[in-house]
Write an enzyme that holds these catalytic residues in place. Structure first.
Site, PDB file in Angstrom:
ATOM      1  N   HIS A 143      -7.452  -4.653  10.013  1.00  0.00           N
ATOM      2  CA  HIS A 143      -7.179  -4.337   8.604  1.00  0.00           C
ATOM      3  C   HIS A 143      -5.954  -5.075   8.085  1.00  0.00           C
ATOM      4  O   HIS A 143      -5.071  -5.469   8.846  1.00  0.00           O
ATOM      5  CB  HIS A 143      -7.135  -2.828   8.338  1.00  0.00           C
ATOM      6  CG  HIS A 143      -5.890  -2.101   8.730  1.00  0.00           C
ATOM      7  ND1 HIS A 143      -5.899  -0.780   9.105  1.00  0.00           N
ATOM      8  CD2 HIS A 143      -4.582  -2.478   8.785  1.00  0.00           C
ATOM      9  CE1 HIS A 143      -4.669  -0.389   9.374  1.00  0.00           C
ATOM     10  NE2 HIS A 143      -3.850  -1.400   9.195  1.00  0.00           N
TER      11      HIS A 143
ATOM     12  N   ASP B 118       0.837  -1.198   0.000  1.00  0.00           N
ATOM     13  CA  ASP B 118       0.000   0.000   0.000  1.00  0.00           C
ATOM     14  C   ASP B 118       0.875   1.253   0.000  1.00  0.00           C
ATOM     15  O   ASP B 118       2.096   1.168   0.155  1.00  0.00           O
ATOM     16  CB  ASP B 118      -0.948   0.000   1.215  1.00  0.00           C
ATOM     17  CG  ASP B 118      -0.261  -0.397   2.527  1.00  0.00           C
ATOM     18  OD1 ASP B 118       0.978  -0.361   2.588  1.00  0.00           O
ATOM     19  OD2 ASP B 118      -0.968  -0.741   3.483  1.00  0.00           O
TER      20      ASP B 118
ATOM     21  N   GLU C 222      -9.668  -1.481   5.196  1.00  0.00           N
ATOM     22  CA  GLU C 222     -10.317  -1.253   6.482  1.00  0.00           C
ATOM     23  C   GLU C 222     -11.578  -2.114   6.583  1.00  0.00           C
ATOM     24  O   GLU C 222     -12.053  -2.639   5.572  1.00  0.00           O
ATOM     25  CB  GLU C 222     -10.687   0.234   6.604  1.00  0.00           C
ATOM     26  CG  GLU C 222      -9.510   1.199   6.453  1.00  0.00           C
ATOM     27  CD  GLU C 222      -8.596   1.239   7.677  1.00  0.00           C
ATOM     28  OE1 GLU C 222      -8.713   0.349   8.551  1.00  0.00           O
ATOM     29  OE2 GLU C 222      -7.752   2.154   7.750  1.00  0.00           O
TER      30      GLU C 222
ATOM     31  N   ASN D 212      -7.555  -2.934  14.171  1.00  0.00           N
ATOM     32  CA  ASN D 212      -8.972  -3.071  13.806  1.00  0.00           C
ATOM     33  C   ASN D 212      -9.192  -4.207  12.806  1.00  0.00           C
ATOM     34  O   ASN D 212     -10.258  -4.323  12.207  1.00  0.00           O
ATOM     35  CB  ASN D 212      -9.507  -1.742  13.232  1.00  0.00           C
ATOM     36  CG  ASN D 212      -8.808  -1.342  11.936  1.00  0.00           C
ATOM     37  OD1 ASN D 212      -7.916  -2.044  11.455  1.00  0.00           O
ATOM     38  ND2 ASN D 212      -9.203  -0.213  11.362  1.00  0.00           N
TER      39      ASN D 212
END
Ligand code: GLP
Length: 265
Positions: A145, A71, A150, A143
């Protein structure tokens, strides 16, 4: 999935490095230049250090390996120290001796949505031209991800522009001068793109990751926990320390990370 639980973060990194080297050797023996997918974050740093030791010992050589980033932030000027090209060069390529010109990163520095969409598509094309990713290194967000996919990301998504979750921006604020300097968007490999890698190697250490790890490995396959797609991959190697594994219900079924390591029992 093969899940290994190590006594220490260092042992988890050694197990992960063995899984990466094995996948790259398999790729090289088929006569191609292997492709190593690289992730940012603190989780894979020990793995990169282990790969660096393997180079120093003459057990590995990355000069003919291609690197592919997971990313990149949108809107940072090229050369920004928190930009993922820069981070990966410093924390991975320099450590393992992968030539910088062999590192592919999505272009998050182009301006306008059309140009960013084109950059995401171009990145998918580049991965295909390289013959696909042989082994993708992954961390996991608190979280759940994966990359910057996400919660709510489509399970078959491809590389695209995404908005970053508020929690992720907070988590990553330490790399920027001020929280408001953290970019709002990124270009990330999609979950479908990540699943195309021939092997996935995830490293998670520390109790801050325990809930995310438990949800990803033992919860339902759901877009609410992007890392749950690991359950769908035919060759996913999960390397944890005891703290990151502390939320797992099926802990007794997972292997000791030292088993099968060169020099291990
Ligand atoms: C960033 C990266 C992810 C990484 C995550 C966790 O958000 N885009 O790929 O997994 O950080 O980072 P750390 O390993 O530092 O907890």
């Amino acid at each position: 999935m093969e899940t290994f639980v190590a006594a220490t973060p260092e042992e988890a990194s050694m197990r992960a490095a063995a899984a990466v080297l094995d996948a790259l050797e398999r790729a090289a023996s088929s006569g191609r230049d292997p492709v190593l997918g690289l992730a940012t974050g603190s989780s894979p740093l020990g793995l990169y250090a282990e790969l660096g030791h393997a180079v120093a010992d003459g057990r590995a050589d990355f000069t003919h390996t291609h690197g592919a980033a997971l990313d990149e932030y949108v809107g940072l000027p090229s050369g920004h120290p928190a930009g993922y090209r820069h981070v990966l060069m410093r924390e991975a390529c320099d450590v393992i001796g992968l030539p910088p010109e062999r590192l592919a990163v999505p272009r998050g520095d182009v301006v306008g949505l059309a140009a960013l969409d084109a950059a995401a598509t171009a990145y998918e094309t580049r991965l295909r031209e390289l013959g696909g990713v042989d082994v993708q290194v992954l961390g996991i967000g608190a979280n759940g991800h994966l990359g910057f996919n996400e919660p709510g990301s489509a399970l078959r998504s491809r590389t695209r522009v995404k908005r970053l979750a508020a929690r992720t921006r907070r988590d990553n604020a330490r790399f920027f001068g001020a929280p408001q300097d953290v970019p709002t968007h990124c270009i990330t490999q999609g979950l479908g793109t990540i699943l195309d890698a021939r092997r996935l190697v995830l490293v998670a250490v520390g109790d801050a990751k325990a809930d995310a790890v438990a949800a990803a490995l033992e919860g339902p396959l759901t877009a609410s926990v992007p890392a749950s797609v690991l359950q769908w991959h035919p060759d996913a190697v999960i390397c944890l320390d005891e703290a990151a594994a502390s939320g797992l219900r099926n802990r007794q079924y997972y292997d000791d990370a030292a088993a099968g390591l060169p020099g291990g029992d």
